[in-house]
Design a protein around this motif. Structure first.
Motif, PDB file in Angstrom:
ATOM      1  N   HIS A 110       0.689  -1.136   0.212  1.00  0.00           N
ATOM      2  CA  HIS A 110       0.304   0.282  -0.157  1.00  0.00           C
ATOM      3  C   HIS A 110       0.795   0.914  -0.075  1.00  0.00           C
ATOM      4  O   HIS A 110       0.426   2.144   0.328  1.00  0.00           O
ATOM      5  CB  HIS A 110      -0.832  -0.467   1.487  1.00  0.00           C
ATOM      6  CG  HIS A 110      -2.105  -1.329   0.921  1.00  0.00           C
ATOM      7  ND1 HIS A 110      -3.086  -1.527   2.202  1.00  0.00           N
ATOM      8  CD2 HIS A 110      -2.049  -2.047   0.224  1.00  0.00           C
ATOM      9  CE1 HIS A 110      -3.701  -1.880   1.627  1.00  0.00           C
ATOM     10  NE2 HIS A 110      -3.404  -2.957   0.622  1.00  0.00           N
ATOM     11  N   TRP A 111       1.815   1.159  -0.880  1.00  0.00           N
ATOM     12  CA  TRP A 111       2.897   2.366  -0.419  1.00  0.00           C
ATOM     13  C   TRP A 111       3.342   2.042  -2.116  1.00  0.00           C
ATOM     14  O   TRP A 111       3.195   1.352  -2.529  1.00  0.00           O
ATOM     15  CB  TRP A 111       4.380   2.489   0.277  1.00  0.00           C
ATOM     16  CG  TRP A 111       5.380   1.225   0.544  1.00  0.00           C
ATOM     17  CD1 TRP A 111       6.275   1.342   0.206  1.00  0.00           C
ATOM     18  CD2 TRP A 111       5.220   0.395   1.061  1.00  0.00           C
ATOM     19  NE1 TRP A 111       6.766   0.713   0.694  1.00  0.00           N
ATOM     20  CE2 TRP A 111       6.389  -0.309   0.507  1.00  0.00           C
ATOM     21  CE3 TRP A 111       4.487  -0.881   1.990  1.00  0.00           C
ATOM     22  CZ2 TRP A 111       6.334  -1.808   1.560  1.00  0.00           C
ATOM     23  CZ3 TRP A 111       4.186  -1.744   2.555  1.00  0.00           C
ATOM     24  CH2 TRP A 111       5.635  -2.082   1.894  1.00  0.00           C
ATOM     25  N   ASP A 112       4.120   3.577  -2.228  1.00  0.00           N
ATOM     26  CA  ASP A 112       4.771   3.335  -3.356  1.00  0.00           C
ATOM     27  C   ASP A 112       6.467   2.511  -3.539  1.00  0.00           C
ATOM     28  O   ASP A 112       7.449   3.289  -3.579  1.00  0.00           O
ATOM     29  CB  ASP A 112       5.410   5.236  -4.397  1.00  0.00           C
ATOM     30  CG  ASP A 112       6.062   4.954  -5.485  1.00  0.00           C
ATOM     31  OD1 ASP A 112       5.947   3.980  -5.964  1.00  0.00           O
ATOM     32  OD2 ASP A 112       6.790   5.811  -5.565  1.00  0.00           O
ATOM     33  N   ASN A 119       1.425  -3.144  -5.913  1.00  0.00           N
ATOM     34  CA  ASN A 119       2.020  -1.520  -4.777  1.00  0.00           C
ATOM     35  C   ASN A 119       0.946  -0.632  -5.368  1.00  0.00           C
ATOM     36  O   ASN A 119       0.220  -0.310  -6.887  1.00  0.00           O
ATOM     37  CB  ASN A 119       3.172  -1.293  -4.847  1.00  0.00           C
ATOM     38  CG  ASN A 119       3.632  -0.214  -5.166  1.00  0.00           C
ATOM     39  OD1 ASN A 119       2.941   1.370  -5.711  1.00  0.00           O
ATOM     40  ND2 ASN A 119       4.767  -0.244  -6.495  1.00  0.00           N
ATOM     41  N   THR A 120      -0.274   0.020  -4.630  1.00  0.00           N
ATOM     42  CA  THR A 120      -1.090   0.905  -5.129  1.00  0.00           C
ATOM     43  C   THR A 120      -0.877   2.440  -5.799  1.00  0.00           C
ATOM     44  O   THR A 120      -1.542   2.625  -5.975  1.00  0.00           O
ATOM     45  CB  THR A 120      -1.843   0.880  -3.547  1.00  0.00           C
ATOM     46  OG1 THR A 120      -1.237   2.294  -2.504  1.00  0.00           O
ATOM     47  CG2 THR A 120      -2.877  -0.005  -3.377  1.00  0.00           C
ATOM     48  N   ALA A 121       0.283   2.784  -5.730  1.00  0.00           N
ATOM     49  CA  ALA A 121       0.033   3.554  -6.585  1.00  0.00           C
ATOM     50  C   ALA A 121       0.919   3.365  -8.006  1.00  0.00           C
ATOM     51  O   ALA A 121       0.643   3.945  -8.356  1.00  0.00           O
ATOM     52  CB  ALA A 121       2.222   4.367  -5.924  1.00  0.00           C
ATOM     53  N   LYS A 122       0.856   2.061  -7.412  1.00  0.00           N
ATOM     54  CA  LYS A 122       1.019   1.668  -9.865  1.00  0.00           C
ATOM     55  C   LYS A 122       0.306   0.815 -10.002  1.00  0.00           C
ATOM     56  O   LYS A 122       0.036   1.157 -11.736  1.00  0.00           O
ATOM     57  CB  LYS A 122       2.698   1.118  -9.652  1.00  0.00           C
ATOM     58  CG  LYS A 122       3.281   1.526  -9.349  1.00  0.00           C
ATOM     59  CD  LYS A 122       5.137   0.728  -9.685  1.00  0.00           C
ATOM     60  CE  LYS A 122       6.215   1.879  -9.084  1.00  0.00           C
ATOM     61  NZ  LYS A 122       7.025   1.296  -8.212  1.00  0.00           N
ATOM     62  N   LYS A 126      -3.769   3.314  -8.073  1.00  0.00           N
ATOM     63  CA  LYS A 126      -2.886   4.381  -7.687  1.00  0.00           C
ATOM     64  C   LYS A 126      -2.319   5.866  -7.085  1.00  0.00           C
ATOM     65  O   LYS A 126      -2.426   6.897  -7.471  1.00  0.00           O
ATOM     66  CB  LYS A 126      -2.663   4.867  -9.421  1.00  0.00           C
ATOM     67  CG  LYS A 126      -3.027   3.687 -10.770  1.00  0.00           C
ATOM     68  CD  LYS A 126      -2.498   4.304 -11.911  1.00  0.00           C
ATOM     69  CE  LYS A 126      -2.524   2.974 -12.872  1.00  0.00           C
ATOM     70  NZ  LYS A 126      -2.956   2.577 -13.036  1.00  0.00           N
ATOM     71  N   ILE A 127      -2.543   4.647  -5.841  1.00  0.00           N
ATOM     72  CA  ILE A 127      -2.261   5.967  -4.683  1.00  0.00           C
ATOM     73  C   ILE A 127      -1.587   5.660  -3.495  1.00  0.00           C
ATOM     74  O   ILE A 127      -1.336   4.386  -3.620  1.00  0.00           O
ATOM     75  CB  ILE A 127      -3.844   6.135  -3.930  1.00  0.00           C
ATOM     76  CG1 ILE A 127      -4.577   7.287  -4.670  1.00  0.00           C
ATOM     77  CG2 ILE A 127      -3.345   7.026  -2.587  1.00  0.00           C
ATOM     78  CD1 ILE A 127      -6.016   6.939  -4.586  1.00  0.00           C
ATOM     79  N   ASP A 128      -0.184   6.284  -3.894  1.00  0.00           N
ATOM     80  CA  ASP A 128       0.235   6.109  -2.017  1.00  0.00           C
ATOM     81  C   ASP A 128      -0.308   5.992  -1.078  1.00  0.00           C
ATOM     82  O   ASP A 128      -0.199   6.930  -0.725  1.00  0.00           O
ATOM     83  CB  ASP A 128       1.905   6.329  -2.457  1.00  0.00           C
ATOM     84  CG  ASP A 128       2.728   6.593  -1.509  1.00  0.00           C
ATOM     85  OD1 ASP A 128       2.298   5.441  -0.558  1.00  0.00           O
ATOM     86  OD2 ASP A 128       4.211   6.986  -1.302  1.00  0.00           O
ATOM     87  N   GLU A 132       0.287   8.737   1.310  1.00  0.00           N
ATOM     88  CA  GLU A 132      -0.605  10.611   1.514  1.00  0.00           C
ATOM     89  C   GLU A 132      -1.315  10.016   2.724  1.00  0.00           C
ATOM     90  O   GLU A 132      -1.073  11.765   3.599  1.00  0.00           O
ATOM     91  CB  GLU A 132      -1.321   9.896   1.012  1.00  0.00           C
ATOM     92  CG  GLU A 132      -1.295   9.979  -0.699  1.00  0.00           C
ATOM     93  CD  GLU A 132      -0.911  11.275  -1.515  1.00  0.00           C
ATOM     94  OE1 GLU A 132      -1.124  12.101  -0.901  1.00  0.00           O
ATOM     95  OE2 GLU A 132       0.226  11.625  -2.217  1.00  0.00           O
TER      96      GLU A 132
END
Length: 188
Positions: A110-112, A119-122, A126-128, A132
């Protein structure tokens, strides 16, 4: 559900040694993690909030219990995610610290992450998420928390180290899936 909430509250309201002070970068080994001590402010804080939000939460919806991670990821969009609203809610509730799960139950971070593109940034929203929420919580001068729930094997410690070194939470917790850390004792 009530038992799960009770266990989560017991973890957050007590100062177990699984919540560690961030004093320096960690080595990917248990003996490195065990060298840290619970900070005094945590003992005094008494109340904090962290959230489980990810593809696993979608699997609790009726009819989606048996979906694959790939199917769940397609539904995990985060279009209403607002870290500032979360942090405001934490503060309004009287929490002294707040944060989110670093990963839970699937291999989705759940981080970049620089180690994994899953991961949720990609993918997905598409959120770190960790980044955040940490920014929003820190804007309110609150302490930060991240928790890592192991999948299988020992590779999780490398991901936990990356997340801790990248975001420098004041403390973090780890929980191998279905195993309560030795530091916690839960009485019926």
């Amino acid at each position: 559900m009530k038992k799960t909430v009770f266990i989560l509250m017991a973890i957050l309201l007590s100062p177990p040694s699984c919540l560690q002070a961030q004093e320096k970068n960690y080595e990917p080994a248990w003996n490195s993690l065990r060298n840290h001590h619970t900070p005094e402010w945590l003992v005094d804080a008494k109340f904090g909030i962290y959230c489980h939000w990810g593809i696993q939460t979608i699997s609790y919806e009726k009819g989606k219990e048996d979906w694959t991670d790939e199917q769940l990821l397609k539904q995990f969009k985060g279009e209403n995610f607002n870290a500032d609203e979360w942090a405001k809610l934490f503060e309004t509730a009287g929490a002294k610290f707040g944060g989110v799960i670093g990963w839970h139950g699937s291999d989705l971070k759940h981080w970049d992450s620089n180690i994994s593109d899953y991961n949720t940034a990609k993918v997905g929203p598409k959120i770190d998420i960790v980044g955040e929420v940490f920014k929003a919580v820190r804007k309110r001068n609150m302490k930060t928390l991240v928790s890592y729930h192991s999948i299988e094997g020992d590779e999780w410690i490398d991901f936990a180290k990356e997340g801790v070194n990248k975001y420098h939470p004041i403390f973090f917790g780890w929980m191998p899936v279905l195993v309560v850390p030795r530091a916690l004792t839960i009485k019926k």
